[in-house]
Design an enzyme around this catalytic site. Structure first.
Site, PDB file in Angstrom:
ATOM      1  N   HIS A  23       0.813  -1.220   0.000  1.00 23.94           N
ATOM      2  CA  HIS A  23       0.000   0.000   0.000  1.00 23.94           C
ATOM      3  C   HIS A  23       0.846   1.269   0.000  1.00 23.94           C
ATOM      4  O   HIS A  23       0.343   2.338  -0.259  1.00 23.94           O
ATOM      5  CB  HIS A  23      -1.010   0.006   1.154  1.00 23.94           C
ATOM      6  CG  HIS A  23      -0.394   0.039   2.503  1.00 23.94           C
ATOM      7  ND1 HIS A  23      -0.152  -1.099   3.227  1.00 23.94           N
ATOM      8  CD2 HIS A  23       0.039   1.066   3.248  1.00 23.94           C
ATOM      9  CE1 HIS A  23       0.403  -0.758   4.374  1.00 23.94           C
ATOM     10  NE2 HIS A  23       0.538   0.536   4.421  1.00 23.94           N
ATOM     11  N   LYS A  32       0.524   5.598  -2.534  1.00 23.07           N
ATOM     12  CA  LYS A  32       0.682   6.969  -2.076  1.00 23.07           C
ATOM     13  C   LYS A  32       0.962   7.911  -3.244  1.00 23.07           C
ATOM     14  O   LYS A  32       1.788   7.627  -4.108  1.00 23.07           O
ATOM     15  CB  LYS A  32       1.863   7.046  -1.102  1.00 23.07           C
ATOM     16  CG  LYS A  32       1.509   6.555   0.266  1.00 23.07           C
ATOM     17  CD  LYS A  32       0.728   7.606   1.017  1.00 23.07           C
ATOM     18  CE  LYS A  32       0.081   6.996   2.244  1.00 23.07           C
ATOM     19  NZ  LYS A  32      -0.923   7.897   2.820  1.00 23.07           N
ATOM     20  N   ASP A  73       8.932  -6.869   8.286  1.00 22.84           N
ATOM     21  CA  ASP A  73       7.687  -6.114   8.362  1.00 22.84           C
ATOM     22  C   ASP A  73       7.723  -4.862   7.489  1.00 22.84           C
ATOM     23  O   ASP A  73       6.695  -4.452   6.951  1.00 22.84           O
ATOM     24  CB  ASP A  73       7.423  -5.732   9.821  1.00 22.84           C
ATOM     25  CG  ASP A  73       6.059  -5.087  10.015  1.00 22.84           C
ATOM     26  OD1 ASP A  73       5.064  -5.662   9.542  1.00 22.84           O
ATOM     27  OD2 ASP A  73       5.997  -3.994  10.613  1.00 22.84           O
ATOM     28  N   HIS A  77       8.092  -2.496   2.001  1.00 23.37           N
ATOM     29  CA  HIS A  77       7.823  -1.075   1.742  1.00 23.37           C
ATOM     30  C   HIS A  77       9.081  -0.305   1.359  1.00 23.37           C
ATOM     31  O   HIS A  77       9.131   0.393   0.347  1.00 23.37           O
ATOM     32  CB  HIS A  77       7.226  -0.395   2.974  1.00 23.37           C
ATOM     33  CG  HIS A  77       5.968  -1.024   3.451  1.00 23.37           C
ATOM     34  ND1 HIS A  77       5.037  -1.569   2.599  1.00 23.37           N
ATOM     35  CD2 HIS A  77       5.476  -1.196   4.706  1.00 23.37           C
ATOM     36  CE1 HIS A  77       4.022  -2.044   3.309  1.00 23.37           C
ATOM     37  NE2 HIS A  77       4.265  -1.838   4.586  1.00 23.37           N
TER      38      HIS A  77
END
Lengths: 488, 488
Positions: free
Chosen positions: B181, B185, B238, B243
């Protein structure tokens, strides 16, 4: 950079009751001296051709200072004790009396004999004044003497050389301060830092990355009040050869060996010597017709004192090339004009477009623009492309902006900066003898014209000027930029 | 870029009553469909393991949507007509019943059989769900079927490969949408435009001009609520592996052949394949102690469910090198942590300093910084040096700034963007099978640690992380930048 202290001195203004002295020099002197607590170190002697008493001159000075916003109470004490006036007559004894008065004031104010001699004079009396000063032994005082010469510095190369000879008969070059008040502007001084303290910009400041550079000084006012001077000068002499060319050298110069001393001026001269003198095809001349600039205004040849058949340009656009390793092939467009739509001074650096157009439908107008604004709202704008939020891959052109006024409300005025530099003995922002001669050399073939294209007052000059930039693949910045609302 | 129309489809959410579905997916779906007037084209089927009626699920959805700020009246009609619920049991007939229900709803809503299957499931049931979907013939419908898989995608290279095999047993790769996700952005999408529509930046985007690049994702929250998952994962799994590494690829990639399709993802994979896998000396692990972040907070091992002896890192800083022509020698510092002083995601490009220091006393800290902020206040800041107004040649570092919020108040949410892309069939912002595997490969040697340096909650992580950047001649950006008030 630490600044040297200001030594006690006598500040002598030729043309001390003239327009420049009253509107600019006295207010700048007063702010500078009072702001820095130097009032006790500096006395001021105004020199003029009319017979006036000290008191009459002080009254004149008081009203000038109060008009400039100074507090009358603060002003009174300074005027009453630090300001003097001396008439010089045309006769042979006139300058001897002046020298005597200078000696007397230096004793009265306990000054060591350092002198700043500021020639705030019209071109018509500049040569004769310099001749007399040389004969009177201006530089024979017990301290140093610095000579400040207001623009214009000559009318062409020959007259500039003659002036330089006369200046050097008065003082050595390291005591000569040729004023170009554009160089006092904060943004221009900032140019040096901007270029040489920011590797992102300095490393892209060359023909590999830059497509073209525009330097525009637009005025909305006309020639009113200076008709006789202006009609003999025109836009190339009045603006391009001095102010805009000075800006050009700061934009284009190589990194200096050091800041200050003569290193910067030597780099500026190197730029001038690399400029290819423009040919007639590189120049567009214009002359304003009647039109509308905030109100209905007359045309240039309607002015009293301007011959109906005058071809003097009130507008000039020049395309220059600099034949050196950094700039070969990059056109520099210099443009100055009167009765244009707004008062505006700016430098626009147009970067090359991306070599490939990944965002297909959005290709026109993708180059980055760096806009350095000197007037009216000093600052920087870097226009770059971003994705329009929300829309899929639409592009918007937006500016990253800095306004100097936001950064500090109190920007030192141009003359204040320059007067401080003279008092401190820093010549960096003044024009050196060889600079001024090289600059006249560049424009020797295009100073005058026997035909100027008409343009209505309130427009951006003749259409031929648009053709000039278009033939190099560029456009004038106002067609793309509206600071409030960029069109792209 | 023109966007393809959204074809009528059934949107099936596994884990349809879970936290992600309620907090993110349903509000994003609702905004997207209502905003674009697509409500009639899309029906939603939530899938869960508990027995619920459509009406029970609709009640749940209504309260979620109202919490997200939707108007209750608008919500009611949509929920009552477009939302459905289906339980799947563990038994062999569970998926057959689901397929029957899907067929039934497609007839009821007059849909052509296009399906988006969104797996909003915890890692523990991802594999088993994929296995069953493959057996049930997920892709056998009359239209296309697109499979959306939530992160984390695997626990290491082996599990990611296994997951990829299972995904490909369900759908071909061109129907697989692995969610990250962060890629939804606005600022990240803007990165593509920023880099490739601005020649000033793209032409300096390399080892010749850039000194180092930092990518920071800081969280002020702790691990509370996800203890079991987190203690088995840690900061590298994580955050860093997915990311931050995705951001790295967008920052470092070569210009793609075209926008969209697979061209961008192919360039991202090339970056990953050029990354030198970090050695233990390139990584600093941290674990937060009790401290103060807006209030007194517990330490990580004080949390219920976390073993007292846990060495799981809640913070990791990694130095990466990319061995290609563009980036060789430029360190990339990736850093993610929990219980740091603030919530903050940003990319900081540190340009090389000017090669010569002309402004002698001002030399420390002269490099240009480009800061791309993703959270909390999306935008760009370009820090550069200017002359401090008034002072002789003092230098100030000031930012040219653009905030997306100023530019448009209505920034599309990350999930809304991603859901639209899935419905339109645009895989650009999703992670391809080879990308995810290459990314796991990079971190294979540093996923786990048997010792994490303690740091008090509310600080910027262990001191060893400062040493890590300092050994490459850099500093973390928070030591230089304070957006409100830059210290330099």
């Amino acid at each position: 950079m630490s600044t040297p202290p200001i030594q006690p001195l006598l500040f002598i203004i030729f043309g001390g009751t003239g327009d420049l002295a009253r509107r600019k020099l006295l207010p700048a002197l007063w702010r500078l001296l009072v702001h820095d607590g130097l009032a006790d170190r500096v006395a001021v002697l105004a020199v003029g051709t009319r017979d006036r008493s000290d008191e009459e001159f002080r009254e004149l000075a008081r009203s000038s200072l109060e008009e400039s916003g100074a507090d009358p109470e603060d002003v009174d004490a300074w005027c009453a004790t630090r300001l003097h006036y001396q008439m010089v007559s045309d006769g042979p004894g006139g300058y001897a009396a002046l020298i005597d008065r200078i000696d007397f004031l230096e004793q009265q104010h306990d000054l060591p004999g350092n002198r700043v001699v500021y020639l705030a004079l019209p071109p018509s009396v500049m040569e004769s004044t310099l001749e007399r000063l040389a004969k009177a032994g201006l530089d024979d005082g017990p301290g140093w003497t610095r000579l400040v010469i207001e623009k214009p510095f000559g009318h062409d190369l020959a007259s500039a050389r003659r002036l330089n000879e006369l200046v050097h008969a008065c003082v050595d070059e390291d005591r000569a301060y040729r004023i170009d008040h554009y160089l006092g502007k904060e943004t221009v001084r900032n140019l040096l830092v901007f270029r040489f303290a920011n590797s992102l910009f300095e490393r892209t400041w060359n023909r590999d990355h830059i497509d073209s550079i525009e330097i525009t000084v637009a005025e909305s006012i006309g020639v009113g009040g200076r008709e006789r001077y202006y009609d003999e000068s025109g836009a190339v002499r009045d603006m391009i050869q001095n102010h805009l060319t000075q800006l050009l050298t700061l934009v284009a110069m190589e990194p200096p060996v050091e800041m200050g001393h003569d290193a910067i001026r030597s780099e500026k001269v190197k730029v001038l010597r690399s400029v290819v003198p423009p040919q007639p095809t590189d120049v567009v001349y214009g002359q304003y017709l009647p039109g509308f600039v905030e109100r209905e205004v007359h045309g240039y040849t309607d002015l009293p004192g301007i011959p109906t058949a005058s071809t003097t340009p009130t507008y000039a656009a020049v395309r220059l090339h600099i034949d050196n390793w950094r700039w070969q092939g990059v056109p520099f467009f210099l443009r100055a004009g009167k009765r244009l739509p707004e008062r505006l001074s700016r430098i626009v650096v147009r970067y090359r477009r991306p070599p490939v157009c990944l965002f297909h439908e959005e290709c026109p107008g993708h180059e980055n623009l760096l806009v350095l604004t000197l007037q009216p709202d000093e600052g920087f704008d870097l226009f770059f492309s971003v994705k329009t939020p929300g829309e899929d891959l639409a592009i918007s052109q937006i500016p990253l902006s800095v306004r100097y006024g936001d950064f500090t409300p109190d920007i030192t005025g141009a003359y204040e900066t320059l007067l401080r530099d003279v008092m401190e003995g820093d010549q960096t922002l003044f024009v050196r003898a060889d600079e001024v001669e090289e600059s006249w050399k560049i424009y020797a073939a295009v100073l005058d014209t026997d035909s100027s294209d008409p343009y209505p007052a309130g427009t951006w000059g003749p259409v031929a000027a648009d053709r000039l930039v278009e033939s190099s693949g560029a456009v004038w910045s106002e067609t793309e930029l509206d600071m409030e609302n960029p069109v792209r």
